[in-house]
Write a protein that holds these residues in place. Structure first.
Motif, PDB file in Angstrom:
ATOM      1  N   GLY A   1      30.837 -23.777  10.882  1.00 22.82           N
ATOM      2  CA  GLY A   1      29.403 -23.546  11.045  1.00 22.82           C
ATOM      3  C   GLY A   1      28.812 -22.606  10.015  1.00 22.82           C
ATOM      4  N   ASP A   2      29.633 -22.092   9.100  1.00 21.51           N
ATOM      5  CA  ASP A   2      29.099 -21.181   8.089  1.00 21.51           C
ATOM      6  C   ASP A   2      28.162 -21.919   7.134  1.00 21.51           C
ATOM      7  OD1 ASP A   2      30.373 -18.988   9.112  1.00 21.51           O
ATOM      8  OD2 ASP A   2      32.119 -19.159   7.809  1.00 21.51           O
ATOM      9  N   LYS A   3      27.202 -21.147   6.617  1.00 20.18           N
ATOM     10  CA  LYS A   3      26.157 -21.759   5.779  1.00 20.18           C
ATOM     11  C   LYS A   3      25.966 -20.971   4.503  1.00 20.18           C
ATOM     12  CE  LYS A   3      23.606 -23.646   9.603  1.00 20.18           C
ATOM     13  NZ  LYS A   3      22.733 -23.357  10.678  1.00 20.18           N
ATOM     14  N   VAL A   4      25.616 -21.677   3.453  1.00 17.65           N
ATOM     15  CA  VAL A   4      25.290 -21.010   2.192  1.00 17.65           C
ATOM     16  C   VAL A   4      24.105 -21.746   1.564  1.00 17.65           C
ATOM     17  CG1 VAL A   4      26.879 -22.416   0.787  1.00 17.65           C
ATOM     18  CG2 VAL A   4      26.271 -20.131   0.016  1.00 17.65           C
ATOM     19  N   THR A   5      23.240 -20.997   0.922  1.00 21.80           N
ATOM     20  CA  THR A   5      22.183 -21.603   0.114  1.00 21.80           C
ATOM     21  C   THR A   5      22.418 -21.181  -1.321  1.00 21.80           C
ATOM     22  OG1 THR A   5      20.608 -21.462   1.943  1.00 21.80           O
ATOM     23  CG2 THR A   5      19.679 -21.765  -0.251  1.00 21.80           C
ATOM     24  N   VAL A   6      22.392 -22.150  -2.222  1.00 15.78           N
ATOM     25  CA  VAL A   6      22.549 -21.861  -3.650  1.00 15.78           C
ATOM     26  C   VAL A   6      21.207 -22.101  -4.325  1.00 15.78           C
ATOM     27  CG1 VAL A   6      23.667 -22.575  -5.803  1.00 15.78           C
ATOM     28  CG2 VAL A   6      25.013 -22.378  -3.700  1.00 15.78           C
ATOM     29  N   PHE A   7      20.774 -21.104  -5.086  1.00 15.86           N
ATOM     30  CA  PHE A   7      19.499 -21.151  -5.812  1.00 15.86           C
ATOM     31  C   PHE A   7      19.801 -21.240  -7.305  1.00 15.86           C
ATOM     32  CE2 PHE A   7      19.027 -18.536  -2.045  1.00 15.86           C
ATOM     33  CZ  PHE A   7      17.849 -18.968  -1.470  1.00 15.86           C
ATOM     34  N   LEU A   8      19.021 -22.065  -7.976  1.00 18.56           N
ATOM     35  CA  LEU A   8      19.213 -22.227  -9.416  1.00 18.56           C
ATOM     36  C   LEU A   8      17.870 -22.190 -10.125  1.00 18.56           C
ATOM     37  CD1 LEU A   8      21.412 -25.432  -9.743  1.00 18.56           C
ATOM     38  CD2 LEU A   8      22.125 -23.101 -10.272  1.00 18.56           C
ATOM     39  N   ARG A   9      17.860 -21.580 -11.281  1.00 20.25           N
ATOM     40  CA  ARG A   9      16.736 -21.798 -12.189  1.00 20.25           C
ATOM     41  C   ARG A   9      17.312 -22.469 -13.421  1.00 20.25           C
ATOM     42  NH1 ARG A   9      14.353 -18.759 -16.016  1.00 20.25           N
ATOM     43  NH2 ARG A   9      15.286 -16.821 -15.304  1.00 20.25           N
TER      44      ARG A   9
ATOM     45  N   ARG B   1      20.514 -25.921 -18.852  1.00 23.41           N
ATOM     46  CA  ARG B   1      21.251 -24.652 -18.795  1.00 23.41           C
ATOM     47  C   ARG B   1      20.882 -23.862 -17.536  1.00 23.41           C
ATOM     48  NH1 ARG B   1      24.467 -22.315 -22.445  1.00 23.41           N
ATOM     49  NH2 ARG B   1      23.911 -23.837 -24.038  1.00 23.41           N
ATOM     50  N   ILE B   2      21.881 -23.176 -16.964  1.00 22.36           N
ATOM     51  CA  ILE B   2      21.659 -22.363 -15.774  1.00 22.36           C
ATOM     52  C   ILE B   2      21.130 -20.997 -16.226  1.00 22.36           C
ATOM     53  CG2 ILE B   2      22.761 -21.279 -13.773  1.00 22.36           C
ATOM     54  CD1 ILE B   2      24.776 -23.656 -13.806  1.00 22.36           C
ATOM     55  N   ALA B   3      19.803 -20.855 -16.184  1.00 18.90           N
ATOM     56  CA  ALA B   3      19.177 -19.614 -16.644  1.00 18.90           C
ATOM     57  C   ALA B   3      19.315 -18.515 -15.608  1.00 18.90           C
ATOM     58  CB  ALA B   3      17.702 -19.865 -16.955  1.00 18.90           C
ATOM     59  N   ASP B   4      19.403 -18.891 -14.313  1.00 20.50           N
ATOM     60  CA  ASP B   4      19.662 -17.903 -13.270  1.00 20.50           C
ATOM     61  C   ASP B   4      20.266 -18.630 -12.076  1.00 20.50           C
ATOM     62  OD1 ASP B   4      19.874 -15.408 -12.159  1.00 20.50           O
ATOM     63  OD2 ASP B   4      17.730 -14.960 -12.198  1.00 20.50           O
ATOM     64  N   ILE B   5      21.035 -17.890 -11.294  1.00 18.98           N
ATOM     65  CA  ILE B   5      21.738 -18.497 -10.153  1.00 18.98           C
ATOM     66  C   ILE B   5      22.007 -17.402  -9.126  1.00 18.98           C
ATOM     67  CG2 ILE B   5      23.930 -18.257 -11.446  1.00 18.98           C
ATOM     68  CD1 ILE B   5      24.962 -20.708  -9.869  1.00 18.98           C
TER      69      ILE B   5
ATOM     70  N   THR C   1      28.756 -17.726  -9.148  1.00 16.35           N
ATOM     71  CA  THR C   1      27.467 -17.367  -9.749  1.00 16.35           C
ATOM     72  C   THR C   1      27.671 -16.509 -10.998  1.00 16.35           C
ATOM     73  OG1 THR C   1      27.211 -15.447  -8.277  1.00 16.35           O
ATOM     74  CG2 THR C   1      26.166 -17.505  -7.588  1.00 16.35           C
ATOM     75  N   GLU C   2      28.660 -15.639 -10.964  1.00 11.77           N
ATOM     76  CA  GLU C   2      28.927 -14.812 -12.154  1.00 11.77           C
ATOM     77  C   GLU C   2      29.356 -15.675 -13.338  1.00 11.77           C
ATOM     78  OE1 GLU C   2      30.203 -10.259 -11.345  1.00 11.77           O
ATOM     79  OE2 GLU C   2      31.795 -11.674 -11.690  1.00 11.77           O
ATOM     80  N   ILE C   3      30.234 -16.615 -13.041  1.00 12.48           N
ATOM     81  CA  ILE C   3      30.811 -17.426 -14.119  1.00 12.48           C
ATOM     82  C   ILE C   3      29.797 -18.420 -14.683  1.00 12.48           C
ATOM     83  CG2 ILE C   3      32.521 -19.254 -14.549  1.00 12.48           C
ATOM     84  CD1 ILE C   3      34.366 -17.696 -12.573  1.00 12.48           C
ATOM     85  N   LEU C   4      28.955 -18.965 -13.815  1.00 10.64           N
ATOM     86  CA  LEU C   4      28.083 -20.065 -14.268  1.00 10.64           C
ATOM     87  C   LEU C   4      26.766 -19.605 -14.898  1.00 10.64           C
ATOM     88  CD1 LEU C   4      28.543 -22.827 -11.555  1.00 10.64           C
ATOM     89  CD2 LEU C   4      29.817 -22.419 -13.672  1.00 10.64           C
ATOM     90  N   LEU C   5      26.441 -18.336 -14.757  1.00  8.22           N
ATOM     91  CA  LEU C   5      25.187 -17.868 -15.363  1.00  8.22           C
ATOM     92  C   LEU C   5      25.217 -18.106 -16.870  1.00  8.22           C
ATOM     93  CD1 LEU C   5      22.486 -16.397 -14.970  1.00  8.22           C
ATOM     94  CD2 LEU C   5      23.700 -14.254 -15.372  1.00  8.22           C
ATOM     95  N   GLY C   6      24.238 -18.850 -17.343  1.00 11.13           N
ATOM     96  CA  GLY C   6      24.148 -19.139 -18.777  1.00 11.13           C
ATOM     97  C   GLY C   6      24.892 -20.392 -19.211  1.00 11.13           C
ATOM     98  N   LYS C   7      25.646 -20.990 -18.305  1.00 10.81           N
ATOM     99  CA  LYS C   7      26.409 -22.195 -18.655  1.00 10.81           C
ATOM    100  C   LYS C   7      25.503 -23.435 -18.634  1.00 10.81           C
ATOM    101  CE  LYS C   7      30.795 -20.661 -18.743  1.00 10.81           C
ATOM    102  NZ  LYS C   7      30.522 -19.228 -18.823  1.00 10.81           N
TER     103      LYS C   7
END
Ligand code: FES
Length: 154
Positions: free
Chosen positions: A39-47, A52-56, A74-80
């Motif tokens: 039942g755990d939930k997560v929301t992922v936000f992207l700009r 390119r992933i400008a923010d996450i 999120t740390e790894i994918l920022l800027g990817k």
């Protein structure tokens, strides 16, 4: 300290002090993920800017492994680029489900190594969903198209 202890410390640190744990008010993509086993939930936000992933960022409520996984992701994918994100997810997914992933291109090897602390879940099938929840949610956010309105913060 041996490698196992180090990996455990990294997971605990990210689980207790998650990075990029916030609503991204100028996100242009988001998705809600849900682990049906717990039942755990997560929301992922992207700009996204072009491909390119400008923010996450992410928020939600999950176990230490799902939170640590989302934090590291999120740390790894920022800027990817999205292609790089997809390559890293494919590698990570294969590693936690099959025990091994295809070789990564040289410029992503270091990022792949940063995910190693989470790959211990491969011995615990129920925990694989915890480790991959944020990544599947990211994939849904990318595929699900953009959101027209700014994200509400409350
Ligand atoms: Fe719910 Fe891990 S136990 S996501």
């Amino acid at each position: 300290m041996d490698l196992r202890d180090l990996y455990q410390d990294i997971v605990l640190d990210h689980g207790r002090h998650p990075r990029n744990f916030r609503v991204l008010t100028d996100a242009n993509h988001l998705a809600h993920g849900h682990n049906p086993l717990c039942g755990d939930k997560v929301t992922v936000f992207l700009r996204l800017e072009d491909d390119r992933i400008a923010d996450i960022s992410f928020d939600g409520k999950g176990c230490a492994i799902s939170t640590a996984s989302a934090s590291l992701m999120t740390e790894i994918l920022l800027g990817k680029t999205l292609a790089e994100a997809s390559t890293l997810f494919g590698h990570f997914h294969d590693t936690v489900t099959k025990g091994d992933g295809a070789d990564l291109p040289p410029d992503l090897v270091e990022d792949g190594e940063r995910l190693l602390p989470l790959t211990g879940v491969k011995s615990y099938p129920a925990r694989v969903k915890c480790a991959t929840l944020a990544w599947h949610t990211l994939e849904a956010a990318v595929k699900g198209g953009g959101i027209a309105q700014p994200v509400k913060t409350e």
